[in-house]
Design an enzyme around this catalytic site. Structure first.
Site: not given
Length: 296
Positions: A13, A141, A207, A245, A247, A259
């Protein structure tokens, strides 16, 4: 205050990290801080490059960044840093450990197994039932993540994921509405719904410009409260701090935790800044809050 923004790194990443790092550099208030971009290309560079800074804003993703390693080095050097500590960073990077703790805490998460090579018992996967999601256990990602529908696709996906990690998660596929719940200082910011243009919220969706539609959503009262309870409890169970964050996916009114991201992306396409903006917090203000809460 001399702030070093640490970016780059050695994970898959890296390119996203560089984008995140430069976005942070560009949006930090230069009237308050002396901002120093710190690009890491090799592990050995970290100690030398962070010398003299007062605070490290970590913009790394993946291994050697999001997994507690860099956090441990910074603690050894007595340099305060942004976000979650060593323990929660390491645990949240390991999807298997995350899900074990969530299950222990009584929170919904999809069924799963973890394999370490191609010689696993396929009957265990059949117990879960196709389709399943295959992903590197400690990846991010959505790199090398696939939804598969049969044994042949499964073996191909596991073989590919093993190129990125020593452990691969095979997880029940729950088809539903994807949402993300940013948590700032223990409180949930506005929920964002995610409508990817592809089969799921993959690398391109995350992205690329226009890769997904993302918008603030508020559910009916009972479901909204359930989501908030699960998001905040997840943050607390995993001992997160400052920001993270969570999810989730919602199937037939039931939320499941996918996650936890302890270093959410901070590019212009990233979810956390979008949610903060919906709460009336500008990107620059968000960075100020993260620094302030991280140094308490």
């Amino acid at each position: 205050m001399k702030i070093g923004v640490i970016m780059g790194g050695i994970s898959t990443e890296r390119e996203i990290s560089l984008k995140t790092g430069m976005e942070i550099v560009n949006n930090l208030d230069k009237s308050k801080y002396e901002v120093i971009p710190i690009q890491i290309d090799k592990k050995e560079e970290l100690i030398e490059k962070v010398k003299g800074i007062d605070f490290a804003f970590i913009a790394l993703h993946g291994h050697f960044g999001e997994d507690g390693t860099v956090q441990g080095v910074l603690e050894t050097l007595n340099i305060p840093y942004s976000g979650c500590g060593v323990l929660s960073s390491a645990v949240c990077m390991d999807k298997d450990m995350t899900k074990r703790i969530l299950r222990f805490g009584g929170l919904n998460t999809a069924n799963w197994i973890v394999v370490r090579d191609l010689n696993f018992d396929i009957n265990e996967v059949n117990k879960i039932g196709y389709p399943v999601v295959v992903k590197p256990n400690s990846g991010g990602s959505s790199v090398a993540t696939r939804i598969v529908n049969n044994d042949k696709e499964l073996m191909e996906a596991v073989e590919e994921a093993l190129k990125y990690d020593t452990e691969v998660m095979i997880e029940e596929y729950i088809k539903g509405d994807e949402i993300t719940c940013p948590i700032l200082d223990g409180k949930m910011l506005p929920i964002l719904a995610i409508k990817p243009k592809s089969a799921f919220f993959d690398y391109t969706s995350k992205y690329a410009d226009g890769g997904a539609d993302e918008f603030v959503v508020e559910f009916e009262k009972e479901l909204q409260q359930k989501i908030e309870f699960m998001a905040v409890k997840t943050y607390e169970l995993l001992k997160c701090r400052v920001y993270a964050r969570v999810d989730m996916i919602i199937k037939e009114g039931v939320p499941y935790i996918l996650e936890v991201n302890t270093l959410p992306g901070m590019t212009r396409n990233s979810l956390f800044p979008k949610s903060a903006k919906a709460a009336g917090i500008s990107f620059s203000q968000l960075l100020d809050i993260i620094i302030e809460k991280s140094t308490k």
